[in-house]
Design an enzyme around this catalytic site. Structure first.
Site, PDB file in Angstrom:
ATOM      1  N   ASP B 196     -53.578 -55.133  16.413  1.00 50.54           N
ATOM      2  CA  ASP B 196     -54.759 -54.392  16.895  1.00 50.54           C
ATOM      3  C   ASP B 196     -54.489 -52.881  16.834  1.00 50.54           C
ATOM      4  OD1 ASP B 196     -56.777 -53.224  18.447  1.00 50.54           O
ATOM      5  OD2 ASP B 196     -56.221 -54.252  20.308  1.00 50.54           O
ATOM      6  N   HIS B 370     -57.709 -51.856  25.171  1.00 49.05           N
ATOM      7  CA  HIS B 370     -56.772 -51.821  24.049  1.00 49.05           C
ATOM      8  C   HIS B 370     -55.602 -50.899  24.372  1.00 49.05           C
ATOM      9  CE1 HIS B 370     -59.642 -53.792  21.296  1.00 49.05           C
ATOM     10  NE2 HIS B 370     -60.550 -53.166  22.036  1.00 49.05           N
TER      11      HIS B 370
END
EC number: 3.1.-.-
Lengths: 574, 574
Positions: B196, B370
């Site tokens: 990611d 994130h």
């Protein structure tokens, strides 16, 4: 509500600049004298589809045209001077502006063929403009363009001070702000302060332009390839710094982008961009005569504008420049809200092609031209106004600066958060809202001013999201017979070639609706009745099939009608 | 270029998720087994006028439909599960997802009538799914929704690990990440890590959700009026925190907004939002039975979406809630690029009506789901992959995470910054690009999938900026005579009622062009020739008068043609 300023009151109002960042235009009115401060445009938000500019509604000025003595310009940015061509078309009024702003205004009027009739007076920080009952003087402040002035309007009830756009840059490019004159103005007494609120949400003190200059120099010195430097063409202070850096690092400068070329030209003529007498500006055709580490490309496009030089370089469509592996691109700017995605797209494109991209706050390569909270507080302390009116900002910014003013001791009741068109009327010891005048946004699209309104924009939005379908047919309304058609055309709806079945369905449905309309409507069958039937029945049929609502426009021609040269359908409209 | 994965190689590719944030969909292919990881949608950028969703091109999967063993879902966010209905219409393939994601997928399929045929298997962090040659297992990670999994695909050449969306939240809401399992996976050996990259530009360690919880509690405790709390409906961790705070501060919760209601319902059913057995959720009609300081309104609209609950409350069009002077509105979110102006508009509106608005980074009321650079580095250290492929990000983010990977010792040649459709083929000790397949964006508009392309969008853009003019006339082409018209209709161009002179001018010009066309074109005069003449001559005439370029659509009906039921004009084009 009308406006009622008494004879012993001075009226103060905004035509633009409140609850928005853009189209700044403020007025001071004492009896039969009106002084206008600034005359800006605003660039439209995305939902104003196809609109070029937004300008203030000049109605109130037109109604009072004989009272208007002057338009006084604080500095040469578009949101302060861009409205002048539109204003001068309506009212010929003398403009007073600094040397640089005057040059920029002249360029603008020249382009539109309005220069000949314009009356432009150049002023400087020592100028005093005297009218019968009021007078105007200036003080020098610091912003991102030279000759940024605060404006003082002396009126019998008291002095009105408009800060213009400012920051307190103690190490500016060019002359420092005249703190002593500001202090004197404060001591003399300020009845009302109109204060720039742009950075009211920023808790800090805005960085000096010199800090940015040092970062730019540090970065450029280290680069061994070409440097592509993008910034606002209107940020003349930044332009001067990058030119100085090019001089010091031995790079030649090539300028790309129409507004950048024009800005550099004007600034060089007035000495605000100083090339040290050396010929460091070169023509774009000569770019390959120098090694990469001796080239600096100065260009527009720091906001990701799709047609600007940098976007074209990034996507490979620029006619003269293509990226090289060692190129470094510097965004000396921060994205205006609404432009972030465009800027990111350009950064991605540049980065994919191997260019090094320098952007963002961490690099100290940009600073604002507007002061943060500490600077706004300093301004309040210097000016010590009796009344305060925050300007140049969206509502939340106006509100915060109003709270700051109260922290310096101004009573809450003396702070006026107003809207465009509200008129504040003051005597030496009173202030009240004395009415309001219409001050809507006026849209400029091409040559048209104010001829685009919400219906046209609503249609544009509908067309943009769903497209349209035209159903055309020739009909013998007397014989109640469909002669030819219906034909289906569409735009922005669907690929017609690849959707033949759907189009056939729509055509068949339209045919049966028309036939039904012709057969069932009795003796009064008309274009209108068939048309209405098409609109009411075809729309749901198409929606059911596609979950889309294209605009449907039936064109039904009556075969019995001869030439009707002067009859025109004018938006019989949905 | 075609795809050529050898028998001893494992292929890895993205159908979506590279050079974009959205529509994540990754594939692992070994011989005749393909494992798909995630199946997301992307929400369109503004210039995709009228488009509802963007999905990947499923072509490659359709061509290899017999090889596809499963779609494995990392977590229940739209950019990871939103594409499932579109995929299942094309290929019926088993879905493996956590309990919460499964519930969300079922809701989605139910709405579209696709649930009955779907095969959904619920998994948890201990599940192992075995296929003939490959197998899939999971590890628990932390994100902004419970049951966020990293996915491990075991293949003969080696293990492929996909991080899913993650941060390292050591004090999360719910279960902590399974660091030990991640360490074991790293020790066992990772051939390729797909990581990611969303926050690769963020140099710090992302704040824990618990820090946000503390801020929310501190703020809400102090407020004496109603609290209106806006956040992402999909941020289940945040929902749980605000519900707990309401419980602790004795406030009842009213939920507004369809997606928020649905998310709360599902999360409560699964116990991820725990109301402590108390009935703190009340119906909206009961809101006035409680004092203001006992009410918390939980709603959608934290991104300024114009149709969402908060925007309606702000502009006074919400059917059930109107603002009160003591209301406090909390934006527990940060604006996604592109939404900043909409969010600012809502903040201004709320603020103008006297509500206190709390937003922005300074208040610690939002954190990302994130991980930043430090967390990405930690992931690289734990997984120690031989090869690395950054995913889930725009180009510049992929590039930065690739550089981070190299800082942990992965050779540059082992890092693959790929595009959607590129196929990476790996053995235990080699990696190469083994071709690519088509992986364009596919647009969904209403019921149509892929039937909107660049021409349709170009027309929508042209219509949105300039509008259109329809010139219609009935003509006897045999006699070369204009019978009726031309009539002028417009949409999105100008107010026709207020521009009668302009419309008359256009009409006269069109008439003379048509007559010229009929008279001068010799024997071959046709609808096409007159039409082309209108297009080529009317456009410049209109531009000269208005500086605008509306789309011109001539509809010329030939009086000699009878009913032509099966002949349809299909985009004969401008």
């Amino acid at each position: 509500m009308s406006v009622n300023i008494k004879n012993n009151e001075v009226g103060v109002f905004a035509l633009g600049g409140l609850n928005e960042v853009g189209k700044n235009m403020y007025g001071v009115q004492f009896q039969d004298e009106i002084i206008i401060m600034d005359s800006g445009v605003m660039f439209p938000e995305d939902e104003l589809l196809g609109i070029d500019y937004v300008i203030p509604d000049y109605q109130y000025l037109l109604q009072n045209r004989n009272k208007i003595k002057a338009v006084i310009i604080s500095h040469g940015h578009e949101d302060h001077i861009g409205g002048i061509p539109f204003l001068l078309r309506e009212i010929n009024v003398p403009i007073y502006a600094g040397k640089l702003a005057s040059a920029l205004i002249r360029n603008k009027l020249q382009e539109r063929g309005l220069l000949r009739d314009a009356e432009i007076h150049e002023i400087d920080e020592d100028s005093v403009i005297r009218f019968r009952k009021t007078s105007v003087s200036f003080y020098l402040t610091t912003h991102s363009i030279p000759e940024a002035y605060g404006i003082v309007v002396k009126t019998p009830p008291g002095n009105i001070v408009f800060t213009g756009d400012y920051k307190f840059d103690f190490t500016p490019v060019g002359k420092p702000a005249d703190l002593h004159k500001m202090a004197r103005i404060g001591e003399e007494g300020v009845l009302l302060l109109l204060g720039d609120s742009t950075n009211a949400e920023v808790p800090t003190f805005t960085n000096s332009e010199k800090i940015v200059g040092i970062s730019i120099r540090n970065i450029i010195q280290k680069e061994e390839g070409r440097v592509i430097f993008a910034t606002f063409a209107s940020n003349v202070s930044r332009l001067q710094q990058v030119v100085m850096t090019a001089y010091e690092t031995g790079r030649k400068i090539v300028v790309f982008g129409r507004s950048m070329e024009s800005s550099i030209k004007t600034a060089r003529e007035l000495g605000y961009v100083d090339d040290k007498g050396e010929d460091i500006f070169i023509e774009s055709r000569d770019i390959n005569k120098y090694p990469a580490n001796k080239i600096l490309i100065l260009c527009t496009g720091s906001q990701g504008e799709p047609m600007a030089a940098l976007s074209r370089i990034a996507n490979g469509t620029h006619r003269q420049i293509s990226l090289q592996p060692n190129d470094t691109v510097i965004f000396s700017s921060s994205p205006i809200p609404g432009n972030t995605m465009s800027v990111n797209r350009v950064i991605n494109q540049l980065s994919e092609q191997g260019a090094k991209v320098i952007h963002g706050k961490v690099n100290n390569i940009h600073t604002s031209g507007h002061g943060g909270q500490q600077e706004q507080l300093l301004m309040h302390r210097l000016m010590k106004p009796k009344y305060f009116m925050p300007v140049h900002g969206e509502y939340r910014m106006l509100k915060i600066q109003s709270e700051l003013a109260q922290m310096t001791g101004i009573p809450k009741d003396n702070c006026f958060i107003m809207s465009n068109g509200d008129v504040l009327a003051l005597t030496a010891d009173s202030a009240r809202i004395a009415g309001r005048f219409p001050a809507q946004d006026v849209y400029v699209d091409g040559n048209g001013i104010g001829d685009i309104g919400s219906i046209v924009l609503k249609d544009r939005k509908a067309l943009s999201e769903e497209g349209l379908i035209i159903v055309s047919a020739t009909i013998d309304f007397a014989a109640k017979q469909l002669i030819s058609g219906p034909d289906i055309m569409s735009r922005g709806f669907i690929y017609m070639r690849e959707s033949a079945d759907l189009i056939n369905d729509i055509q068949n449905k339209a045919r049966s609706i028309i036939n039904r309309g012709l057969n069932e409507s009795g003796p009064n069958v008309s274009e209108r009745s068939v048309r209405d039937l098409l609109l009411s029945q075809l729309e749901p049929a198409i929606y059911q099939k596609t979950q889309r609502n294209p605009m449907i426009m039936p064109i039904l021609l009556d075969i019995n009608k001869g030439v009707r040269p002067h009859q025109t359908k004018q938006n019989e409209g949905k």
